[in-house]
Design a protein around this motif. Structure first.
Motif, PDB file in Angstrom:
ATOM      1  N   ARG A   1      -2.176   0.197  -1.157  1.00  0.00           N
ATOM      2  CA  ARG A   1      -1.218   0.661  -0.148  1.00  0.00           C
ATOM      3  C   ARG A   1      -2.018   1.280   0.990  1.00  0.00           C
ATOM      4  NH1 ARG A   1       3.996   2.825   0.545  1.00  0.00           N
ATOM      5  NH2 ARG A   1       4.679   2.087  -1.477  1.00  0.00           N
ATOM      6  N   THR A   2      -1.760   0.821   2.174  1.00  0.00           N
ATOM      7  CA  THR A   2      -2.512   1.370   3.309  1.00  0.00           C
ATOM      8  C   THR A   2      -1.618   2.212   4.205  1.00  0.00           C
ATOM      9  OG1 THR A   2      -2.105  -0.743   4.367  1.00  0.00           O
ATOM     10  CG2 THR A   2      -4.309  -0.409   3.438  1.00  0.00           C
ATOM     11  N   VAL A   3      -0.320   1.983   4.113  1.00  0.00           N
ATOM     12  CA  VAL A   3       0.595   2.718   4.979  1.00  0.00           C
ATOM     13  C   VAL A   3       1.444   3.655   4.130  1.00  0.00           C
ATOM     14  CG1 VAL A   3       2.454   2.470   6.663  1.00  0.00           C
ATOM     15  CG2 VAL A   3       0.662   0.738   6.523  1.00  0.00           C
ATOM     16  N   PHE A   4       1.579   4.885   4.572  1.00  0.00           N
ATOM     17  CA  PHE A   4       2.352   5.876   3.819  1.00  0.00           C
ATOM     18  C   PHE A   4       3.545   6.328   4.655  1.00  0.00           C
ATOM     19  CE2 PHE A   4      -1.873   5.787   2.195  1.00  0.00           C
ATOM     20  CZ  PHE A   4      -1.726   5.921   0.826  1.00  0.00           C
ATOM     21  N   PRO A   5       4.651   6.651   3.996  1.00  0.00           N
ATOM     22  CA  PRO A   5       5.825   7.073   4.773  1.00  0.00           C
ATOM     23  C   PRO A   5       5.621   8.445   5.411  1.00  0.00           C
ATOM     24  CG  PRO A   5       6.225   7.328   2.410  1.00  0.00           C
ATOM     25  CD  PRO A   5       4.887   6.670   2.543  1.00  0.00           C
TER      26      PRO A   5
ATOM     27  N   THR B   1      11.754 -13.150  -5.877  1.00  0.00           N
ATOM     28  CA  THR B   1      10.315 -13.181  -5.665  1.00  0.00           C
ATOM     29  C   THR B   1       9.599 -13.204  -7.014  1.00  0.00           C
ATOM     30  OG1 THR B   1       8.375 -12.043  -4.787  1.00  0.00           O
ATOM     31  CG2 THR B   1      10.207 -10.647  -5.438  1.00  0.00           C
ATOM     32  N   LYS B   2       8.511 -13.977  -7.075  1.00  0.00           N
ATOM     33  CA  LYS B   2       7.717 -13.985  -8.307  1.00  0.00           C
ATOM     34  C   LYS B   2       6.741 -12.826  -8.293  1.00  0.00           C
ATOM     35  CE  LYS B   2       7.639 -18.594 -10.228  1.00  0.00           C
ATOM     36  NZ  LYS B   2       6.861 -19.781 -10.541  1.00  0.00           N
ATOM     37  N   ASP B   3       6.425 -12.333  -7.085  1.00  0.00           N
ATOM     38  CA  ASP B   3       5.401 -11.296  -6.977  1.00  0.00           C
ATOM     39  C   ASP B   3       6.032  -9.922  -6.707  1.00  0.00           C
ATOM     40  OD1 ASP B   3       3.114  -9.877  -6.775  1.00  0.00           O
ATOM     41  OD2 ASP B   3       2.155 -11.183  -5.295  1.00  0.00           O
ATOM     42  N   VAL B   4       6.588  -9.344  -7.763  1.00  0.00           N
ATOM     43  CA  VAL B   4       7.265  -8.056  -7.608  1.00  0.00           C
ATOM     44  C   VAL B   4       6.279  -6.932  -7.236  1.00  0.00           C
ATOM     45  CG1 VAL B   4       8.605  -6.307  -8.883  1.00  0.00           C
ATOM     46  CG2 VAL B   4       9.260  -8.715  -8.963  1.00  0.00           C
ATOM     47  N   PRO B   5       5.070  -6.864  -7.837  1.00  0.00           N
ATOM     48  CA  PRO B   5       4.143  -5.804  -7.419  1.00  0.00           C
ATOM     49  C   PRO B   5       3.843  -5.839  -5.917  1.00  0.00           C
ATOM     50  CG  PRO B   5       3.418  -6.773  -9.474  1.00  0.00           C
ATOM     51  CD  PRO B   5       4.562  -7.613  -8.996  1.00  0.00           C
ATOM     52  N   ALA B   6       3.694  -7.055  -5.347  1.00  0.00           N
ATOM     53  CA  ALA B   6       3.416  -7.141  -3.902  1.00  0.00           C
ATOM     54  C   ALA B   6       4.617  -6.616  -3.115  1.00  0.00           C
ATOM     55  CB  ALA B   6       3.113  -8.584  -3.510  1.00  0.00           C
ATOM     56  N   ALA B   7       5.820  -6.924  -3.581  1.00  0.00           N
ATOM     57  CA  ALA B   7       7.018  -6.430  -2.895  1.00  0.00           C
ATOM     58  C   ALA B   7       7.085  -4.910  -2.993  1.00  0.00           C
ATOM     59  CB  ALA B   7       8.265  -7.064  -3.505  1.00  0.00           C
ATOM     60  N   LEU B   8       6.722  -4.376  -4.164  1.00  0.00           N
ATOM     61  CA  LEU B   8       6.766  -2.917  -4.355  1.00  0.00           C
ATOM     62  C   LEU B   8       5.781  -2.200  -3.431  1.00  0.00           C
ATOM     63  CD1 LEU B   8       7.084  -2.814  -8.239  1.00  0.00           C
ATOM     64  CD2 LEU B   8       8.641  -1.682  -6.634  1.00  0.00           C
ATOM     65  N   ALA B   9       4.634  -2.847  -3.186  1.00  0.00           N
ATOM     66  CA  ALA B   9       3.599  -2.210  -2.366  1.00  0.00           C
ATOM     67  C   ALA B   9       4.080  -1.975  -0.933  1.00  0.00           C
ATOM     68  CB  ALA B   9       2.345  -3.083  -2.352  1.00  0.00           C
ATOM     69  N   GLU B  10       5.160  -2.661  -0.563  1.00  0.00           N
ATOM     70  CA  GLU B  10       5.664  -2.491   0.807  1.00  0.00           C
ATOM     71  C   GLU B  10       6.891  -1.585   0.852  1.00  0.00           C
ATOM     72  OE1 GLU B  10       6.107  -6.414   2.341  1.00  0.00           O
ATOM     73  OE2 GLU B  10       3.942  -6.747   2.341  1.00  0.00           O
ATOM     74  N   LEU B  11       7.194  -0.954  -0.292  1.00  0.00           N
ATOM     75  CA  LEU B  11       8.352  -0.052  -0.326  1.00  0.00           C
ATOM     76  C   LEU B  11       7.905   1.402  -0.378  1.00  0.00           C
ATOM     77  CD1 LEU B  11      10.616  -1.822  -3.011  1.00  0.00           C
ATOM     78  CD2 LEU B  11      10.680  -2.071  -0.501  1.00  0.00           C
ATOM     79  N   ASP B  12       8.714   2.266   0.219  1.00  0.00           N
ATOM     80  CA  ASP B  12       8.432   3.699   0.140  1.00  0.00           C
ATOM     81  C   ASP B  12       9.125   4.329  -1.064  1.00  0.00           C
ATOM     82  OD1 ASP B  12       6.937   3.495   2.494  1.00  0.00           O
ATOM     83  OD2 ASP B  12       8.785   3.526   3.672  1.00  0.00           O
TER      84      ASP B  12
ATOM     85  N   VAL C   1       7.573  11.864   7.344  1.00  0.00           N
ATOM     86  CA  VAL C   1       8.830  12.563   7.621  1.00  0.00           C
ATOM     87  C   VAL C   1       9.180  12.310   9.087  1.00  0.00           C
ATOM     88  CG1 VAL C   1       9.903  14.841   7.861  1.00  0.00           C
ATOM     89  CG2 VAL C   1       8.484  14.318   5.865  1.00  0.00           C
ATOM     90  N   GLY C   2      10.408  11.882   9.305  1.00  0.00           N
ATOM     91  CA  GLY C   2      10.821  11.592  10.686  1.00  0.00           C
ATOM     92  C   GLY C   2      10.542  10.151  11.081  1.00  0.00           C
ATOM     93  N   GLY C   3       9.777   9.428  10.251  1.00  0.00           N
ATOM     94  CA  GLY C   3       9.486   8.023  10.565  1.00  0.00           C
ATOM     95  C   GLY C   3      10.475   7.101   9.864  1.00  0.00           C
ATOM     96  N   ARG C   4      10.157   5.807   9.901  1.00  0.00           N
ATOM     97  CA  ARG C   4      11.033   4.835   9.241  1.00  0.00           C
ATOM     98  C   ARG C   4      10.687   4.754   7.751  1.00  0.00           C
ATOM     99  NH1 ARG C   4      12.778  -0.764  11.557  1.00  0.00           N
ATOM    100  NH2 ARG C   4      14.211   0.748  12.457  1.00  0.00           N
ATOM    101  N   TRP C   5      11.710   4.736   6.908  1.00  0.00           N
ATOM    102  CA  TRP C   5      11.513   4.590   5.458  1.00  0.00           C
ATOM    103  C   TRP C   5      12.121   3.274   5.005  1.00  0.00           C
ATOM    104  CZ3 TRP C   5       9.724   8.390   1.707  1.00  0.00           C
ATOM    105  CH2 TRP C   5       9.172   9.524   2.309  1.00  0.00           C
ATOM    106  N   THR C   6      11.360   2.550   4.209  1.00  0.00           N
ATOM    107  CA  THR C   6      11.903   1.315   3.646  1.00  0.00           C
ATOM    108  C   THR C   6      12.072   1.517   2.151  1.00  0.00           C
ATOM    109  OG1 THR C   6      10.776   0.018   5.318  1.00  0.00           O
ATOM    110  CG2 THR C   6      11.548  -1.167   3.370  1.00  0.00           C
ATOM    111  N   ILE C   7      13.319   1.532   1.721  1.00  0.00           N
ATOM    112  CA  ILE C   7      13.571   1.629   0.286  1.00  0.00           C
ATOM    113  C   ILE C   7      14.039   0.259  -0.186  1.00  0.00           C
ATOM    114  CG2 ILE C   7      14.087   4.093   0.358  1.00  0.00           C
ATOM    115  CD1 ILE C   7      17.028   3.409   0.176  1.00  0.00           C
TER     116      ILE C   7
END
Ligand SMILES: CC(=O)N[C@H]1[C@@H](OP(=O)(O)OP(=O)(O)OC[C@H]2O[C@@H](n3ccc(=O)[nH]c3=O)[C@H](O)[C@@H]2O)O[C@H](CO)[C@@H](O)[C@@H]1O
Ligand SMILES: O=P([O-])([O-])O[C@@H]1[C@@H](O)[C@H](O)[C@@H](O)[C@H](O)[C@@H]1O
Length: 415
Positions: free
Chosen positions: A222-226, A299-310, A228-234
């Motif tokens: 994970r390179t990007v972290f959520p 999606t077959k790649d759930v870990p990759a999808a999770l890596a883009e969620l906050d 406060v005050g920014g956009r959150w992707t759940i």
């Protein structure tokens, strides 16, 4: 021995977002499913799992992990699928290491010829134990067990009487399950809540063992972290069906928009029916929050999808055992926002690995999400706790080890 790529920890101060406290994090940790200590033993026991096979959802994820990990405990797994479909097809894909897939298709719910097919498979492949996973397969397996003289295990993934939103299907499945279980040798439940449910329904305590679900330790980078005050992707990851509570997540999202928070909901996974999908789309349109919803298919790649969620959100209404997506999110160090239903609180403690809301309650879910996006709950602390709890209690190997122990104790007449 765990063999994993685990680079030296770095201080995340430089990476940490404003408003969230920095902690020490590993920038890239991908831990493949690993062997238990010692050499892989040779196979001295073969188990035939009798499974539905039409979807690839939670029960099938458990089955695939068991199939892949049981050989590390000297146990070979095969699968007899009573319905054609995704899991049955995935078993046959090149490179699948889940075990042998066999066809035992039923033409309707009461097509008992599948039991004779299971008997044939037992004779042809030398299976010594049967393991069923749904009411339908319990019925087939109980008959096949009588025909072959083999013991059989029933894996309880959810309570049959409240497994779906179709009351008639629930009643039929609960009845079938009750009849089949009369001859069952032992039950495995995926959560303590389901163990208690079985005991309340009259199963003898000594006939039920909890083997918590488990998933491999995959923590994508994970390179990007959520912030406060920014956009959150759940994100919500599921085979979308009414009991998962997507409607509640959408209502909660509308509330968060009203409260001025920039939160997007990513809906990942197929819909069980087009009617349900159309209803969800109408709800989104009526609330005018199309700009806050992103939709993806299976999606077959759930870990990759999770890596883009906050955060991973699972607003289940009822009927869960111990949802695999909750454990997958924890393994990936993604905080979980879920509901207090069935076994979910056995994995997530409110304020530790994530936050728990009340089921059927958009206000309560919005409040929980708000706790995280406003920084009242520390994202980094939660992320790390989720990761640790998975590693300590919910690995795929722990699950396979638990199942292997039940098999061996049963065959050695200790259970
Ligand atoms: C209502 C019900 O019966 N729930 C039970 C069901 O899980 P149920 O199938 O409802 O949900 P889970 O979260 O356990 O599993 C969904 C699985 O599908 C996968 N997925 C989902 C979307 C997608 O696009 N790609 C993908 O691969 C997820 O990664 C996950 O592994 O079996 C689980 C396994 O014992 C139980 O603990 C659940 O409580
Ligand atoms: O056997 P059946 O009732 O048609 O099939 C159902 C499956 O389609 C479903 O995925 C599962 O969650 C249910 O528990 C049930 O087993």
């Amino acid at each position: 021995m765990l063999s994993h790529t685990n680079p030296a920890p770095v201080d995340s101060a430089s990476l940490a977002p404003a408003g969230l406290s920095p902690v020490t994090v590993n920038p890239v940790i991908v831990i493949p499913a690993t062997k238990p200590p010692g050499l892989t033993p040779s196979i001295d026991l073969k188990v035939l799992h009798v499974v539905n096979g039409e979807h690839f959802s939670g029960a099938e994820r458990v089955q695939s992990h068991l199939g892949r990990c049981l050989p590390k405990f000297g146990i070979g797994a095969g699968f007899a699928c009573v319905k054609p479909g995704k899991f049955a097809a995935m078993l046959k894909e090149p490179g699948s290491d889940w075990g042998d897939g066999h066809d035992a298709s039923m033409t309707n719910r009461f097509d008992l010829r599948a039991a004779a097919r299971v008997r044939e498979l037992v004779i042809a492949h030398g299976y010594e134990l049967l393991h069923a996973h749904t009411p339908r397969t319990a019925m087939i397996t109980s008959i096949a067990a009588r025909m072959t003289g083999l013991p059989w295990i029933y894996h309880v993934h959810s309570p049959a009487s409240r497994d779906s939103s179709n009351a008639m299907a629930n009643r039929v499945n609960a009845w079938i399950e009750r009849q089949a279980l009369r001859s069952c040798s032992h039950l495995i439940t995926v959560s303590e809540s389901l163990r208690m449910d079985c005991i309340r329904k009259g199963v003898a305590e000594e006939k039920v063992t909890v083997v918590h679900n488990g998933v491999p330790a995959v923590r994508p980078p994970r390179t990007v972290f959520p912030t406060v005050g920014g956009r959150w992707t759940i994100g919500m990851i599921a085979l979308m069906r009414p009991r998962k509570g997507l409607e509640v997540a959408i209502d909660a999202l509308a509330k968060l928009k009203e409260r001025g928070h920039d939160v997007t909901l990513r809906v990942i996974g197929p819909f069980e029916t087009t009617v349900y999908e159309a209803g969800i789309q109408s709800q989104i349109d009526a609330l005018e929050i199309q700009d806050r919803i992103e939709r993806f298919g299976f999606t077959k790649d759930v870990p990759a999808a999770l890596a883009e969620l906050d955060a991973m959100v699972l607003p289940s209404l009822f009927g869960e055992g111990l949802p695999m997506v909750v454990l997958e999110a924890m393994a990936a160090a993604v905080p979980v926002i879920a509901t207090r239903v069935e076994g979910t609180p056995e994995a997530v403690t409110h304020g530790v690995e994530g936050l728990l809301a009340e089921p059927q309650d958009p206000e309560s879910l919005a409040d929980a999400i708000e706790e995280l996006v406003t920084g009242r709950q520390d994202w980094h602390r939660m992320s790390e706790s989720a990761f640790q709890t998975h590693a300590q209690k919910f690995s795929d190997l722990a699950m396979a080890s638990g199942a292997a122990e039940v098999y061996r104790r049963l065959l050695n007449h200790i259970l």
